[in-house]
Enzyme design. Sequence first.
Site, PDB file in Angstrom:
ATOM      1  N   CYS A 252       0.167  -0.807  -2.833  1.00 11.55           N
ATOM      2  CA  CYS A 252       1.454  -1.509  -2.948  1.00 11.55           C
ATOM      3  C   CYS A 252       2.641  -0.606  -2.618  1.00 11.55           C
ATOM      4  CB  CYS A 252       1.615  -2.101  -4.346  1.00 11.55           C
ATOM      5  SG  CYS A 252       0.334  -3.282  -4.758  1.00 11.55           S
TER       6      CYS A 252
ATOM      7  N   HIS B  75       9.207  -3.446  -5.699  1.00 11.07           N
ATOM      8  CA  HIS B  75       7.928  -4.097  -5.438  1.00 11.07           C
ATOM      9  C   HIS B  75       7.800  -5.302  -6.367  1.00 11.07           C
ATOM     10  CE1 HIS B  75       3.796  -5.008  -4.981  1.00 11.07           C
ATOM     11  NE2 HIS B  75       3.381  -4.410  -6.081  1.00 11.07           N
TER      12      HIS B  75
ATOM     13  N   ASN C  79       2.387 -11.323  -5.674  1.00 10.89           N
ATOM     14  CA  ASN C  79       2.409  -9.904  -5.328  1.00 10.89           C
ATOM     15  C   ASN C  79       1.743  -9.729  -3.952  1.00 10.89           C
ATOM     16  OD1 ASN C  79       1.831  -7.197  -5.012  1.00 10.89           O
ATOM     17  ND2 ASN C  79       1.132  -6.882  -7.122  1.00 10.89           N
TER      18      ASN C  79
HETATM   19  O1  UT7 Z   1       0.952  -4.007  -7.576  1.00  9.32           O
HETATM   20  C1  UT7 Z   1       0.466  -3.632  -8.818  1.00  9.32           C
HETATM   21  C2  UT7 Z   1      -0.553  -4.647  -9.211  1.00  9.32           C
HETATM   22  N1  UT7 Z   1      -0.732  -4.943 -10.572  1.00  9.32           N
HETATM   23  C3  UT7 Z   1       0.195  -5.239 -11.504  1.00  9.32           C
HETATM   24  O2  UT7 Z   1       1.368  -5.139 -11.327  1.00  9.32           O
HETATM   25  C4  UT7 Z   1      -0.338  -5.733 -12.803  1.00  9.32           C
HETATM   26  C5  UT7 Z   1       0.508  -5.364 -14.005  1.00  9.32           C
HETATM   27  N2  UT7 Z   1       0.052  -6.102 -15.170  1.00  9.32           N
HETATM   28  C6  UT7 Z   1       0.411  -7.384 -15.384  1.00  9.32           C
HETATM   29  O3  UT7 Z   1       1.167  -7.941 -14.620  1.00  9.32           O
HETATM   30  C7  UT7 Z   1      -0.094  -8.058 -16.622  1.00  9.32           C
HETATM   31  O4  UT7 Z   1      -0.835  -7.123 -17.389  1.00  9.32           O
HETATM   32  C8  UT7 Z   1      -0.978  -9.303 -16.336  1.00  9.32           C
HETATM   33  C9  UT7 Z   1      -0.093 -10.421 -15.795  1.00  9.32           C
HETATM   34  C10 UT7 Z   1      -2.069  -8.969 -15.361  1.00  9.32           C
HETATM   35  C11 UT7 Z   1      -1.613  -9.808 -17.620  1.00  9.32           C
HETATM   36  O5  UT7 Z   1      -0.612 -10.108 -18.568  1.00  9.32           O
HETATM   37  P1  UT7 Z   1      -0.725  -9.544 -20.055  1.00  9.32           P
HETATM   38  O6  UT7 Z   1       0.438 -10.043 -20.784  1.00  9.32           O
HETATM   39  O7  UT7 Z   1      -0.916  -8.055 -19.969  1.00  9.32           O
HETATM   40  O8  UT7 Z   1      -2.030 -10.287 -20.562  1.00  9.32           O
HETATM   41  P2  UT7 Z   1      -3.335  -9.640 -21.188  1.00  9.32           P
HETATM   42  O9  UT7 Z   1      -4.174  -9.023 -20.140  1.00  9.32           O
HETATM   43  O10 UT7 Z   1      -2.948  -8.804 -22.372  1.00  9.32           O
HETATM   44  O11 UT7 Z   1      -4.062 -10.925 -21.723  1.00  9.32           O
HETATM   45  C12 UT7 Z   1      -3.516 -11.719 -22.793  1.00  9.32           C
HETATM   46  C13 UT7 Z   1      -4.394 -12.923 -22.995  1.00  9.32           C
HETATM   47  C14 UT7 Z   1      -5.885 -12.586 -23.080  1.00  9.32           C
HETATM   48  O12 UT7 Z   1      -6.484 -13.494 -23.975  1.00  9.32           O
HETATM   49  P3  UT7 Z   1      -6.780 -13.070 -25.496  1.00  9.32           P
HETATM   50  O13 UT7 Z   1      -7.692 -11.883 -25.394  1.00  9.32           O
HETATM   51  O14 UT7 Z   1      -5.444 -12.733 -26.079  1.00  9.32           O
HETATM   52  O15 UT7 Z   1      -7.411 -14.284 -26.065  1.00  9.32           O
HETATM   53  C15 UT7 Z   1      -6.392 -12.875 -21.694  1.00  9.32           C
HETATM   54  O16 UT7 Z   1      -7.762 -13.198 -21.678  1.00  9.32           O
HETATM   55  O17 UT7 Z   1      -4.260 -13.801 -21.868  1.00  9.32           O
HETATM   56  C16 UT7 Z   1      -5.555 -14.069 -21.318  1.00  9.32           C
HETATM   57  N3  UT7 Z   1      -5.404 -14.254 -19.898  1.00  9.32           N
HETATM   58  C17 UT7 Z   1      -5.097 -15.439 -19.336  1.00  9.32           C
HETATM   59  N4  UT7 Z   1      -4.877 -16.652 -19.869  1.00  9.32           N
HETATM   60  C18 UT7 Z   1      -4.579 -17.653 -19.028  1.00  9.32           C
HETATM   61  C19 UT7 Z   1      -5.518 -13.325 -18.909  1.00  9.32           C
HETATM   62  N5  UT7 Z   1      -5.294 -13.897 -17.719  1.00  9.32           N
HETATM   63  C20 UT7 Z   1      -5.040 -15.194 -17.949  1.00  9.32           C
HETATM   64  C21 UT7 Z   1      -4.734 -16.303 -17.135  1.00  9.32           C
HETATM   65  N6  UT7 Z   1      -4.498 -17.483 -17.714  1.00  9.32           N
HETATM   66  N7  UT7 Z   1      -4.643 -16.177 -15.791  1.00  9.32           N
END
Ligand code: UT7
Length: 350
Positions: A110, A277, A307
């Site tokens: 990225c 980004h 993204n």
């Molecule tokens: O270019 C660089 C590329 N990468 C990035 O920039 C990624 C940076 N990170 C992020 O943007 C965030 O960490 C994410 C958007 C990927 C995830 O958001 P988060 O607030 O960190 O969520 P999390 O991984 O802590 O998950 C929270 C909950 C989990 O459920 P439980 O364990 O609390 O029951 C996940 O299983 O949300 C769940 N979850 C979803 N629910 C619905 C994870 N993905 C999804 C989804 N839809 N797509």
Amino acid sequence: MRIKIIGTGSFVPEKALSNAALEQMVETSDAWIRERTGIGSRRITETGTTDMAVRAARRAMEMAGLSPGELDLIVVGTSTGDCLFPGTACEVQAALGAERAACFDLSAACSGFLFSLNTASVYLEAGTYRTALVVGADTLSKTVDWSDRGTCILFGDGAGAALLERTESGAEPEAGGRKSEDAGRENVDRPAAGERESRMGPFLMRADGGRGGVLRCQAAPLRNPFIKEENAGDFGYLSMNGQEVFRFAVKTVPEALEELLAKAGVPAEDIRYFVLHQANERIIASVAKRMRQPLSKFPMNLEHYGNTSGASIPILLDELNREGRLGRGDKLALAGFGAGLTWGATYLVW
Ligand code: UT7
């Protein structure tokens, strides 16, 4: 001697994949995706990275009024080229007919466009080349596991390009596409005449390979007479520890921007736009907060494209340019981050 951007271009595929469509594919919801990322839709290519790169490049060339024969260098920041070889830059060269241009790809995920821009500017600064086409193009859709809701909601495909030219100080032609210098500008003081000369730099580029495992995509496995096929392992899919990447981004991006602005001797208040980004709206909002700058200085388009990896910064830059939101002398700070881990920032006066 100054390095300046004389043209920009971008391309996103027509096919859109909405959050509603993703709801049919994995257990997710439009509300969750919007709240956690700010993304509403993303574009998916059916033609590939080179095609998108060429289309973005052509638009930048048209804006600048530069003929292919005048191009000295082509750098494409991509980690998802159509081929391992030839490189995407060589394919772009062939499509444009830019026979004189030196060509290579740069792999920094990225951060790819930002690193390519900085690299090209050094060649121009050194006097090696006079003009450079810098492209950020990626097809993350082919690396995504479409059954993994933790990643498949984030990424989209696209390409953006910028044309750089070295000019002698004080002898600058008007940049292409800049129809009205102050069109659409909000309330900002216009810089004094001496400060309005377009230029690029300083910049900074960083990496922490030790933390590379948090965002990774394995290439084709080793395949030779000494390695059994069954030991080859899985490959080709992106894996990510989202929370780790999030923490990395909200820490390193503001630090990089602070360091950049200190180097440039420019206070954050003087920056017209922070062109970041486009990974997650919450990351951008956190950076704005840490920089104590209004969110209005942080333009975003991730709602529409998700993204797009190395393409996100040049697509946004092109949109700002074509919307007439960039006036001559505007101070911009670009910042990118991504797999590697890599991150960096670039200062430029438009
Ligand atoms: O270019 C660089 C590329 N990468 C990035 O920039 C990624 C940076 N990170 C992020 O943007 C965030 O960490 C994410 C958007 C990927 C995830 O958001 P988060 O607030 O960190 O969520 P999390 O991984 O802590 O998950 C929270 C909950 C989990 O459920 P439980 O364990 O609390 O029951 C996940 O299983 O949300 C769940 N979850 C979803 N629910 C619905 C994870 N993905 C999804 C989804 N839809 N797509």
